[in-house]
Motif scaffolding. Sequence first.
Motif, mmCIF file in Angstrom:
data_model
loop_
_atom_site.group_PDB
_atom_site.id
_atom_site.type_symbol
_atom_site.label_atom_id
_atom_site.label_comp_id
_atom_site.label_asym_id
_atom_site.label_seq_id
_atom_site.Cartn_x
_atom_site.Cartn_y
_atom_site.Cartn_z
ATOM 1 N N LEU A 96 36.092 37.613 29.650
ATOM 2 C CA LEU A 96 36.656 37.791 30.988
ATOM 3 C C LEU A 96 35.587 37.652 32.065
ATOM 4 C CD1 LEU A 96 38.963 40.911 30.406
ATOM 5 C CD2 LEU A 96 39.581 38.489 30.200
ATOM 6 N N THR A 97 34.403 38.156 31.785
ATOM 7 C CA THR A 97 33.342 38.152 32.790
ATOM 8 C C THR A 97 32.112 37.356 32.367
ATOM 9 O OG1 THR A 97 32.525 40.263 31.896
ATOM 10 C CG2 THR A 97 34.041 40.366 33.778
ATOM 11 N N GLU A 98 32.078 36.887 31.132
ATOM 12 C CA GLU A 98 30.920 36.140 30.621
ATOM 13 C C GLU A 98 31.276 34.660 30.562
ATOM 14 O OE1 GLU A 98 27.986 34.870 30.200
ATOM 15 O OE2 GLU A 98 27.320 36.848 29.474
ATOM 16 N N LYS A 99 30.992 33.956 31.663
ATOM 17 C CA LYS A 99 31.409 32.560 31.764
ATOM 18 C C LYS A 99 30.407 31.582 31.161
ATOM 19 C CE LYS A 99 35.199 33.918 33.476
ATOM 20 N NZ LYS A 99 36.359 34.029 32.572
ATOM 21 N N ARG A 100 29.344 32.103 30.558
ATOM 22 C CA ARG A 100 28.494 31.230 29.744
ATOM 23 C C ARG A 100 29.201 30.877 28.438
ATOM 24 N NH1 ARG A 100 22.904 34.362 29.403
ATOM 25 N NH2 ARG A 100 24.382 36.040 28.934
ATOM 26 N N LEU A 101 30.217 31.645 28.072
ATOM 27 C CA LEU A 101 31.078 31.270 26.961
ATOM 28 C C LEU A 101 32.069 30.232 27.467
ATOM 29 C CD1 LEU A 101 31.951 34.666 25.204
ATOM 30 C CD2 LEU A 101 30.412 32.871 24.369
ATOM 31 N N LYS A 102 32.014 29.038 26.906
ATOM 32 C CA LYS A 102 32.839 27.941 27.399
ATOM 33 C C LYS A 102 34.174 27.815 26.670
ATOM 34 C CE LYS A 102 29.585 26.967 30.248
ATOM 35 N NZ LYS A 102 29.730 27.384 31.657
ATOM 36 N N ALA B 116 38.686 43.438 15.044
ATOM 37 C CA ALA B 116 38.118 44.097 16.223
ATOM 38 C C ALA B 116 37.170 43.160 16.962
ATOM 39 C CB ALA B 116 37.382 45.366 15.818
ATOM 40 N N GLY B 117 36.455 42.317 16.211
ATOM 41 C CA GLY B 117 35.570 41.341 16.836
ATOM 42 C C GLY B 117 36.318 40.406 17.760
ATOM 43 N N GLY B 118 37.565 40.092 17.412
ATOM 44 C CA GLY B 118 38.391 39.258 18.283
ATOM 45 C C GLY B 118 38.683 39.945 19.602
ATOM 46 N N GLY B 119 38.993 41.237 19.533
ATOM 47 C CA GLY B 119 39.237 41.996 20.757
ATOM 48 C C GLY B 119 38.010 42.024 21.657
ATOM 49 N N TYR B 120 36.823 42.165 21.050
ATOM 50 C CA TYR B 120 35.601 42.200 21.839
ATOM 51 C C TYR B 120 35.305 40.834 22.464
ATOM 52 C CZ TYR B 120 34.817 46.624 19.368
ATOM 53 O OH TYR B 120 34.944 47.890 18.861
ATOM 54 N N VAL B 121 35.540 39.762 21.713
ATOM 55 C CA VAL B 121 35.303 38.418 22.244
ATOM 56 C C VAL B 121 36.220 38.152 23.437
ATOM 57 C CG1 VAL B 121 35.661 35.959 21.744
ATOM 58 C CG2 VAL B 121 34.320 37.370 20.174
ATOM 59 N N LEU C 3 49.973 36.231 27.677
ATOM 60 C CA LEU C 3 49.245 36.759 28.827
ATOM 61 C C LEU C 3 48.193 35.796 29.367
ATOM 62 C CD1 LEU C 3 48.618 40.485 27.788
ATOM 63 C CD2 LEU C 3 50.137 39.663 29.599
ATOM 64 N N ALA C 4 47.675 34.922 28.537
ATOM 65 C CA ALA C 4 46.525 34.094 28.916
ATOM 66 C C ALA C 4 46.934 32.961 29.851
ATOM 67 C CB ALA C 4 45.837 33.557 27.673
ATOM 68 N N THR C 5 47.547 33.318 30.965
ATOM 69 C CA THR C 5 48.070 32.311 31.888
ATOM 70 C C THR C 5 46.975 31.648 32.707
ATOM 71 O OG1 THR C 5 48.500 34.089 33.484
ATOM 72 C CG2 THR C 5 50.332 33.404 32.082
ATOM 73 N N ALA C 6 45.797 32.271 32.813
ATOM 74 C CA ALA C 6 44.701 31.677 33.573
ATOM 75 C C ALA C 6 43.816 30.773 32.717
ATOM 76 C CB ALA C 6 43.845 32.777 34.203
ATOM 77 N N SER C 7 44.068 30.749 31.415
ATOM 78 C CA SER C 7 43.249 29.932 30.522
ATOM 79 C C SER C 7 43.449 28.450 30.806
ATOM 80 C CB SER C 7 43.611 30.226 29.062
ATOM 81 O OG SER C 7 42.886 29.388 28.187
ATOM 82 N N LYS C 8 42.360 27.713 30.743
ATOM 83 C CA LYS C 8 42.428 26.271 30.976
ATOM 84 C C LYS C 8 43.258 25.580 29.905
ATOM 85 C CE LYS C 8 37.877 26.290 33.155
ATOM 86 N NZ LYS C 8 36.456 25.876 33.037
ATOM 87 N N GLU C 9 43.199 26.092 28.713
ATOM 88 C CA GLU C 9 44.004 25.555 27.616
ATOM 89 C C GLU C 9 44.096 26.610 26.530
ATOM 90 O OE1 GLU C 9 44.107 21.746 24.545
ATOM 91 O OE2 GLU C 9 43.139 21.550 26.498
ATOM 92 N N VAL D 299 43.394 39.949 31.183
ATOM 93 C CA VAL D 299 43.445 38.625 30.560
ATOM 94 C C VAL D 299 44.211 37.629 31.429
ATOM 95 C CG1 VAL D 299 44.621 37.381 28.679
ATOM 96 C CG2 VAL D 299 43.053 39.242 28.146
ATOM 97 N N ASP D 300 45.267 38.090 32.071
ATOM 98 C CA ASP D 300 46.112 37.173 32.846
ATOM 99 C C ASP D 300 45.408 36.596 34.066
ATOM 100 O OD1 ASP D 300 46.081 39.725 33.963
ATOM 101 O OD2 ASP D 300 48.040 39.478 34.904
ATOM 102 N N THR D 301 44.363 37.268 34.538
ATOM 103 C CA THR D 301 43.677 36.780 35.735
ATOM 104 C C THR D 301 42.249 36.301 35.476
ATOM 105 O OG1 THR D 301 43.015 39.053 36.287
ATOM 106 C CG2 THR D 301 45.031 38.196 37.316
ATOM 107 N N LEU D 302 41.561 36.846 34.485
ATOM 108 C CA LEU D 302 40.134 36.563 34.307
ATOM 109 C C LEU D 302 39.779 35.685 33.113
ATOM 110 C CD1 LEU D 302 38.517 40.014 35.226
ATOM 111 C CD2 LEU D 302 38.920 38.035 36.693
#
Length: 275
Positions: free
Chosen positions: A124-130, A114-119, A233-239, A202-205
């Motif tokens: 998606l909106t917390e961009k301090r997570l790199k 469940a922690g993975g789902g929350y992360v 789905l993670a098509t917007a991910s940098k890697e 996930v696909d956009t954010l």
Amino acid sequence: MTKTIRFVCRDHEVAADLRVPPNFSDAQKYPAIIIVHPGSSCKEQTAGIYGEKLAKNGFVTLAINASYQGESGGEPRNIEDPASRMEDIRSAIDYLQVQPFVDAEKIGAVGVCAGGGYVINVALTEKRLKAIGTCAAADVGSIYRGPDPAGTIALLENIAKQRTAEVKGAEPMIVPWHKNSDNKLRFVSMANMMAFDALNFVDTLLSQPIQIIIGDKPGAFGSMNLGRKLFELATASKEKDLLVIEGACHYDLYDDPKTTDIASAKLSDFFHKHL
């Protein structure tokens, strides 16, 4: 070295176990990783295992305990609330941002079950997570909704009746999380999870790099399928990267020494590259 610290989240304190790398120096700045435990768990269990292994590989780690559970504060007790769990992560980032030994531009997070789902959802909106990692990530919303819509509505009706009963003075109803857990879950808080969707947007954010780790055995909670779906789905991910550990099932990624060693080594390489 492990030190239990506390930081403020909303109107209460969250407990977390802070670990530092070998030969730690206050004069240096280190990349930091927040570790988010499964539902029904605590900072001393799975999160602590990953926190210890990643700290040995050069990271400051912070294994946080969910609000309203374990050593963390918050009332009422024994509730599971996705919004609060994600606010725990945001508040952990706040804490790390002002620590002199942490590089504020190099903060990541790992979530198990469940922690993975929350992360995933908070990233998606917390961009301090790199950068983020997941191990056997699960979506509590889909788990508690189940495959039967009529049954889900019936359960929500029962939750509604119980909440009204408690307002009128009835004792809180406490139920077990699942058959493999002795921990306590306040029944009415199940409603908090029903509309949660870990993969929505996930696909956009989800723009950060992500390391997804699953076993090749179906196991519990649909984590194998969710990991594969997340990768697609993670098509917007940098890697993005998907590691499938042969012979491993869901719970092996909690505490099996061989499996967690493989997962931690992969996560270490990933975070060294992206933090």
